[in-house]
Enzyme design. Sequence first.
Site, PDB file in Angstrom:
ATOM      1  N   HIS A 164      -8.682  59.609-103.014  1.00 39.58           N
ATOM      2  CA  HIS A 164      -8.199  60.895-102.449  1.00 39.58           C
ATOM      3  C   HIS A 164      -7.502  60.555-100.933  1.00 39.58           C
ATOM      4  CE1 HIS A 164      -8.597  65.313-103.003  1.00 39.58           C
ATOM      5  NE2 HIS A 164      -7.426  64.875-102.308  1.00 39.58           N
ATOM      6  N   HIS A 224     -13.163  66.649-104.664  1.00 37.05           N
ATOM      7  CA  HIS A 224     -13.993  66.904-103.310  1.00 37.05           C
ATOM      8  C   HIS A 224     -15.035  68.298-103.850  1.00 37.05           C
ATOM      9  CE1 HIS A 224     -10.423  69.874-103.213  1.00 37.05           C
ATOM     10  NE2 HIS A 224      -9.599  68.998-102.684  1.00 37.05           N
ATOM     11  N   HIS A 259      -8.078  70.364-108.561  1.00 35.02           N
ATOM     12  CA  HIS A 259      -8.202  70.617-107.042  1.00 35.02           C
ATOM     13  C   HIS A 259      -8.692  72.293-107.200  1.00 35.02           C
ATOM     14  CE1 HIS A 259      -7.892  71.574-102.404  1.00 35.02           C
ATOM     15  NE2 HIS A 259      -8.689  73.488-103.008  1.00 35.02           N
ATOM     16  N   HIS A 279      -3.335  65.845 -89.643  1.00 30.33           N
ATOM     17  CA  HIS A 279      -2.693  66.751 -88.634  1.00 30.33           C
ATOM     18  C   HIS A 279      -2.691  65.873 -87.593  1.00 30.33           C
ATOM     19  CE1 HIS A 279      -2.023  69.069 -92.368  1.00 30.33           C
ATOM     20  NE2 HIS A 279      -3.250  69.049 -92.291  1.00 30.33           N
ATOM     21  N   PHE A 320      -1.360  60.503 -97.647  1.00 30.00           N
ATOM     22  CA  PHE A 320      -0.288  59.162 -96.532  1.00 30.00           C
ATOM     23  C   PHE A 320       0.726  60.322 -95.889  1.00 30.00           C
ATOM     24  CE2 PHE A 320      -2.835  55.249 -97.211  1.00 30.00           C
ATOM     25  CZ  PHE A 320      -4.036  55.853 -96.652  1.00 30.00           C
ATOM     26  N   ARG A 321       1.491  60.970 -96.466  1.00 30.78           N
ATOM     27  CA  ARG A 321       2.475  62.121 -95.727  1.00 30.78           C
ATOM     28  C   ARG A 321       3.461  61.148 -96.243  1.00 30.78           C
ATOM     29  NH1 ARG A 321      -1.203  66.064 -95.942  1.00 30.78           N
ATOM     30  NH2 ARG A 321      -2.822  65.991 -94.376  1.00 30.78           N
ATOM     31  N   ASN A 330       1.083  65.637-102.467  1.00 30.45           N
ATOM     32  CA  ASN A 330       0.722  67.135-101.584  1.00 30.45           C
ATOM     33  C   ASN A 330       2.413  66.622-100.669  1.00 30.45           C
ATOM     34  OD1 ASN A 330      -0.432  65.666-100.816  1.00 30.45           O
ATOM     35  ND2 ASN A 330      -1.243  67.996-100.148  1.00 30.45           N
ATOM     36  N   ASP A 354     -10.391  62.182 -99.195  1.00 33.32           N
ATOM     37  CA  ASP A 354      -9.393  63.768 -99.347  1.00 33.32           C
ATOM     38  C   ASP A 354      -9.299  63.714 -97.228  1.00 33.32           C
ATOM     39  OD1 ASP A 354      -8.163  65.340 -99.240  1.00 33.32           O
ATOM     40  OD2 ASP A 354      -9.262  66.938 -99.451  1.00 33.32           O
TER      41      ASP A 354
HETATM   42  O1  DOR Z   1      -7.761  69.972 -96.367  1.00 33.62           O
HETATM   43  C1  DOR Z   1      -7.052  69.723 -97.215  1.00 33.62           C
HETATM   44  N1  DOR Z   1      -5.652  69.432 -96.872  1.00 33.62           N
HETATM   45  N2  DOR Z   1      -6.631  69.982 -98.425  1.00 33.62           N
HETATM   46  C2  DOR Z   1      -6.001  69.911 -99.360  1.00 33.62           C
HETATM   47  O2  DOR Z   1      -6.207  70.058-101.148  1.00 33.62           O
HETATM   48  C3  DOR Z   1      -5.082  69.648 -98.742  1.00 33.62           C
HETATM   49  C4  DOR Z   1      -5.210  68.822 -97.709  1.00 33.62           C
HETATM   50  C5  DOR Z   1      -3.613  68.261 -97.147  1.00 33.62           C
HETATM   51  O3  DOR Z   1      -2.997  68.115 -98.033  1.00 33.62           O
HETATM   52  O4  DOR Z   1      -3.906  68.426 -95.407  1.00 33.62           O
HETATM   53 ZN    ZN Z   2      -6.540  65.900-100.427  1.00 30.81          ZN
END
Ligand code: DOR
Ligand code: ZN
Length: 428
Positions: A64, A236, A183, A313, A67-68, A98, A309
């Site tokens: 999980h 998670h 999730h 950011h 890597f954006r 995502n 996870d």
């Molecule tokens: O806290 C989180 N950040 N939970 C998620 O489900 C996504 C993740 C993110 O991609 O920033």
């Molecule tokens: Zn996640």
Amino acid sequence: MENSKLLKVKNTGLVLENARVYTQGKMRRQALYVDTHVRSEPAKNAESMDCKGMWVLPGFIDAHVHFRVPGAEHKEDWKTGSMAAAHGGITTVMDMPNTHPSTTSLAGWEQKRAVAQRDSVVNYALHFGAAKDNFEEALKVPGLHSIKMYMGSSTGNLLVDSEPLWEKWFELCQRNNLVLVVHAEYEALIQDHSKSFTENHARVHSKIRDSEVETTALEKALALQARMGTKLHVAHVSSKEGLGLVREAKSNGRQVTCEVCPHHLFLTEKDTERLGNLAKMNPSLKGKEDVKALWKGLRDGTIDCVATDHAPHTLEEKSKPYSEAPSGVPGVETMLPLLLNAVHEEKISLERVVQCASKNPARIFGFEKKGALEEGCAADAGIVNPKKKWTVMGAQFYSKSKWTPFEGFKLTGAVTRTFVNGKEVFHD
Ligand code: DOR
Ligand code: ZN
């Protein structure tokens, strides 16, 4: 499972000498012979490496990470993310969909794969994103392991919040032998709670996304699993009650597995007072009793995996007011050290850590010859110094975020070298 570009590197072989090697279910004092794989005898011309005082562990498989890529490369990319993973003794990552755009089409999946193939220093696999109308796309993806479905909103726009759609994805995964990773947070309740708790501080996050948000979604997911027989992996799990539901489902022998994240094991909602938005993540941090239950679940086998996870950011983004700050914390550089420290403090056995971080994820997601240091397995390994004492400092990390919710933690146990397919990708 993809092998990184490193497989192409010529490898003359190595003998790791004088170490304690985790193999065949326990620590053994023996040499480990590797080329790209673990061998029963040294390769011709193999170099020798003295690992006195070190432990050699199977590389961790982190099911999980975020890597954006594409779309938020200022937070992380495959070079920094995979180097950060290697620094944390992680040799395989599974990346979440995502992104921007979301990884919900064959074309998007292939584009991401090309970047990972070019830039990653660790092995990788990609989860495919469940959306409202991309069922056929999912079936076009070659060698897919898993689908990720967001039952509640989080970073990005991959929300699937209607029961008929959930049912379709459960069915598709069941028919195609894919693991459905959920999730599990219930969106209607999140919305409801957001109206009641309006203080603009991260401390309300655990109230808005409380245990009930998790259990309500989990009840729905587990009911669908019971009906369809889908391989369900709960991402998670964060609450005592949520874990209880998973435990009950597992006791009936169903195909249900789950993971826990380090932040839910090593922090509680109280830390939000100190950390503010740096402790804002989904699912939220819970209370002391929940943390206790998660540790028990990790020890007794209810929890199958630990996964980070890793959700980087920037500090700038996290410095905004609570309501605008994104959810998520980085984690690949701290998971193994935190767990080694827990082994040092006798909170958990090393055997259990290796099961949850290497062996089980390989089994659940179907990675053959991974997650163990046995003959014929990929030579993915972390060499750790179990005695090294150090203090966590996010500014020194490879991840672009340069912060961690575990800042200042004093730990015993550190990763000193990481090997992926027999090639050294990190040396401290
Ligand atoms: O806290 C989180 N950040 N939970 C998620 O489900 C996504 C993740 C993110 O991609 O920033
Ligand atoms: Zn996640």
